[in-house]
Design an enzyme around this catalytic site. Structure first.
Site, PDB file in Angstrom:
ATOM      1  N   GLU A  63       0.804  -1.223   0.000  1.00  0.00           N
ATOM      2  CA  GLU A  63       0.000   0.000   0.000  1.00  0.00           C
ATOM      3  C   GLU A  63       0.838   1.274   0.000  1.00  0.00           C
ATOM      4  O   GLU A  63       1.789   1.411   0.755  1.00  0.00           O
ATOM      5  CB  GLU A  63      -0.942   0.012   1.214  1.00  0.00           C
ATOM      6  CG  GLU A  63      -1.884   1.205   1.245  1.00  0.00           C
ATOM      7  CD  GLU A  63      -2.950   1.115   2.324  1.00  0.00           C
ATOM      8  OE1 GLU A  63      -3.782   2.034   2.408  1.00  0.00           O
ATOM      9  OE2 GLU A  63      -2.949   0.123   3.078  1.00  0.00           O
ATOM     10  N   LYS A 115      -8.616  -1.165   0.999  1.00  0.00           N
ATOM     11  CA  LYS A 115      -9.668  -1.620   1.905  1.00  0.00           C
ATOM     12  C   LYS A 115     -10.468  -2.675   1.164  1.00  0.00           C
ATOM     13  O   LYS A 115     -11.183  -2.386   0.211  1.00  0.00           O
ATOM     14  CB  LYS A 115     -10.557  -0.451   2.346  1.00  0.00           C
ATOM     15  CG  LYS A 115     -11.421  -0.761   3.551  1.00  0.00           C
ATOM     16  CD  LYS A 115     -10.605  -1.211   4.755  1.00  0.00           C
ATOM     17  CE  LYS A 115      -9.686  -0.134   5.272  1.00  0.00           C
ATOM     18  NZ  LYS A 115      -8.924  -0.581   6.473  1.00  0.00           N
TER      19      LYS A 115
END
Length: 410
Positions: free
Chosen positions: A211, A227
């Site tokens: 990420e 997410k």
């Protein structure tokens, strides 16, 4: 190259592991040795960093700890934590950048050719050093984890928040490891686009993060929050495809993702020109060795008058590791986790002399304190009212599966 850099007390190696998606991860870059440094300690930390950056006008490498902007000192020290401090940045003695088949070496006191030759004289393999018996412990039990999730869902029902990221901790005491051997093993098992091998004196971060927190290139600012997670199944391609399709079509996962996207858009709007913040990609599905992830990309044009540390201040800590609304969920995280996150949920990266930067989200990472003979790592996930506590617990274990595999030498 990594064999060579272990002679330094401080270094930062960043690697995109050759991922080629739309916004590539870190370029492969090594900053070794410390000419100058600044330690960040809450309060006016970012102002001090900006002053250091303005004065040095050089490459800076380092980290932000999750509690950097915290107004509370509740969790200042913990026995089972590897403590990197609120933040640290340094200007390197040697900078090595790898681009395809080219190597660029920048240094002041040494001859680049000598450094290149020294690197080539290093062995190309790392000898295995056993970690010994692994007595892995958790900060809370599975039952306690699920009970806390139940309490958090009550907060969501009352309207205190919409989504909250909750984490648990794992640790091993009285352990001696070879950080480089285990970093290379972790990278082989779980290569990711925001990998990092970071040493700060006697402390190490072995990071296999998928990420990005924030990247600035010229006037363009992007964030790529994750997410949404589903398991890979490399032994059964049909099941693996089904898991990917689940993530792509899951209303629950999309709801979590869009909440974070809205939060990131709001944060970026504080420092971007009006009307420029937009969602470049929504619900992108990317596959990594252990998991499929749902990643969205938000972009905007930065106001040129904004100092780079004010961009960090507006967006930190990142929405994917907090939740919404951010202020309230940060309070709830502190209340229910009851341990400092430290470097986990923080960020490692760099800023270059032109003022461009790239920072990751420190997840899927093992922390090691050589002096305390301590290993610690953490994992969690985003909780909404529709979250199933059993599934959330299993997801948190899935996220540390590669680290546990490395430690147990499986």
């Amino acid at each position: 190259m990594l064999n060579w850099c272990t002679r330094f007390n401080i270094f930062c190696f960043l690697d995109n592991n050759s991922y080629e998606f739309e916004e590539p991860g870190f370029e492969c870059i090594l900053a070794a040795g410390c000419k100058q440094s600044v330690s960040l300690n809450g309060g006016e930390a970012l102002q001090a960093l900006q002053g250091f950056s303005d004065k040095s006008k050089d490459w800076l490498f380092g980290h932000f700890g999750y509690e950097l902007l915290s107004q509370s000192n509740t969790h200042t020290s913990h026995t089972n934590e590897v403590e990197f401090g609120d933040g640290f940045f340094f200007t390197p003695e040697v900078l090595i950048r790898l681009k395809q088949n080219m190597v660029e070496i920048q240094c002041i006191d040494d001859d680049p050719t000598c450094i290149y030759n020294e690197i080539h004289q290093q062995p190309s393999f790392i000898k295995k050093r056993s970690a010994g018996n692994i007595d892995l412990k958790t900060g809370i039990t599975a039952t306690e984890y699920k009970e806390i999730l139940g309490s958090l869902k009550k907060h969501i029902l009352r309207g205190d928040c919409y989504e909250i990221n909750f984490c648990q901790s794992f640790y091993v005491n009285d352990i001696t490891i070879d950080p480089l051997f285990f970093y290379q093993k972790l990278s082989a098992i779980s290569p990711n686009p925001f990998g990092a091998f970071y040493k700060l004196n006697d402390k190490y971060c072995l990071c296999a993060s998928p990420e990005r927190f924030l990247k600035k290139k010229d006037s363009t600012l992007i964030s790529q929050p994750i997410k949404g997670t589903s398991k890979r199944d490399i032994t059964d391609s049909s099941m693996d495809i089904a898991n990917r399709h689940y993530l792509l079509n899951s209303d629950k996962e999309k709801t979590e993702n869009v909440m974070v996207v809205d939060l990131v858009r709001n944060d970026m709007s504080k420092v971007c020109r009006a009307g420029t913040v937009h969602v470049k990609e929504l619900f992108g599905i990317y596959s990594f060795p252990q998991v499929h992830q749902m990643i969205s990309t938000i972009a905007g044009e930065v106001d040129p008058e904004i100092a780079w540390t004010n961009i960090i201040k507006a967006c930190f800590p990142m929405g994917s590791m907090t939740g919404a609304p951010k202020k309230k969920v940060i309070e709830l995280i502190e209340r229910y986790e009851q341990f400092p996150r430290g470097l986990f949920s923080g960020s490692i990266g760099y800023i270059d002399p032109a003022g461009d930067f790239d920072f990751n989200v420190v997840i899927r990472s093992l922390m090691y304190d050589e002096t305390k003979k301590l290993v610690s790592f953490k994992a969690g996930g985003g909780i909404t009212f529709n979250s199933d506590v059993d599934e959330e617990y299993e997801e948190s274990l899935l996220k540390v599966a590669a680290i546990i595999k490395v430690l147990k030498d499986e």
